[in-house]
Design a protein around this motif. Structure first.
Motif, short mmCIF file in Angstrom:
data_model
loop_
_atom_site.label_atom_id
_atom_site.label_comp_id
_atom_site.label_asym_id
_atom_site.label_seq_id
_atom_site.Cartn_x
_atom_site.Cartn_y
_atom_site.Cartn_z
N MET A 1 33.87 52.37 43.28
CA MET A 1 34.82 51.30 43.17
C MET A 1 34.44 50.42 41.97
O MET A 1 33.29 50.06 41.78
CB MET A 1 34.80 50.50 44.46
N ALA A 2 35.42 50.05 41.19
CA ALA A 2 35.19 49.26 39.99
C ALA A 2 35.00 47.79 40.33
O ALA A 2 35.54 47.29 41.32
CB ALA A 2 36.37 49.41 39.04
N LYS A 3 34.24 47.11 39.48
CA LYS A 3 34.00 45.69 39.68
C LYS A 3 35.22 44.91 39.18
O LYS A 3 35.76 45.18 38.11
CB LYS A 3 32.76 45.28 38.89
N VAL A 4 35.65 43.93 39.96
CA VAL A 4 36.79 43.11 39.60
C VAL A 4 36.31 42.04 38.62
O VAL A 4 35.31 41.36 38.84
CB VAL A 4 37.41 42.44 40.85
N VAL A 5 37.05 41.90 37.50
CA VAL A 5 36.66 40.96 36.45
C VAL A 5 37.79 39.97 36.23
O VAL A 5 38.95 40.34 36.10
CB VAL A 5 36.39 41.73 35.13
N ASN A 6 37.44 38.70 36.22
CA ASN A 6 38.40 37.66 35.90
C ASN A 6 38.53 37.65 34.38
O ASN A 6 37.58 37.33 33.66
CB ASN A 6 37.90 36.31 36.42
N LEU A 7 39.68 38.00 33.86
CA LEU A 7 39.87 38.13 32.43
C LEU A 7 39.72 36.81 31.67
O LEU A 7 39.22 36.78 30.55
CB LEU A 7 41.24 38.75 32.14
#
Length: 65
Positions: A1-7
């Motif tokens: 699962m990919a890490k969620v990044v706040n753009l």
């Protein structure tokens, strides 16, 4: 699962890192440490005091009263 990044946070962090790198480059190119500035100021004060110590008084140039 990919890490969620706040753009938004990622963009701001990238911009901060770029500005920091530019500031470091400018500091290396133009900057002096506080100790260097203080030393230069102390040397200038000492030279000015030595010059002033050798000046003749203005009263010596006037007619004696």
């Amino acid at each position: 699962m990919a890490k969620v990044v706040n753009l938004t946070q990622a963009r701001k962090a990238r911009d901060r890192a770029a500005k920091r790198a530019e500031a470091d480059a400018n500091a290396a190119k133009f900057g002096r440490t506080k100790a260097e500035r203080d030393l230069e100021q102390a040397q200038a004060d000492k030279a000015r005091a030595a010059l002033d110590a050798h000046k003749r008084d203005q009263a010596d140039k006037r007619d004696p009263e």
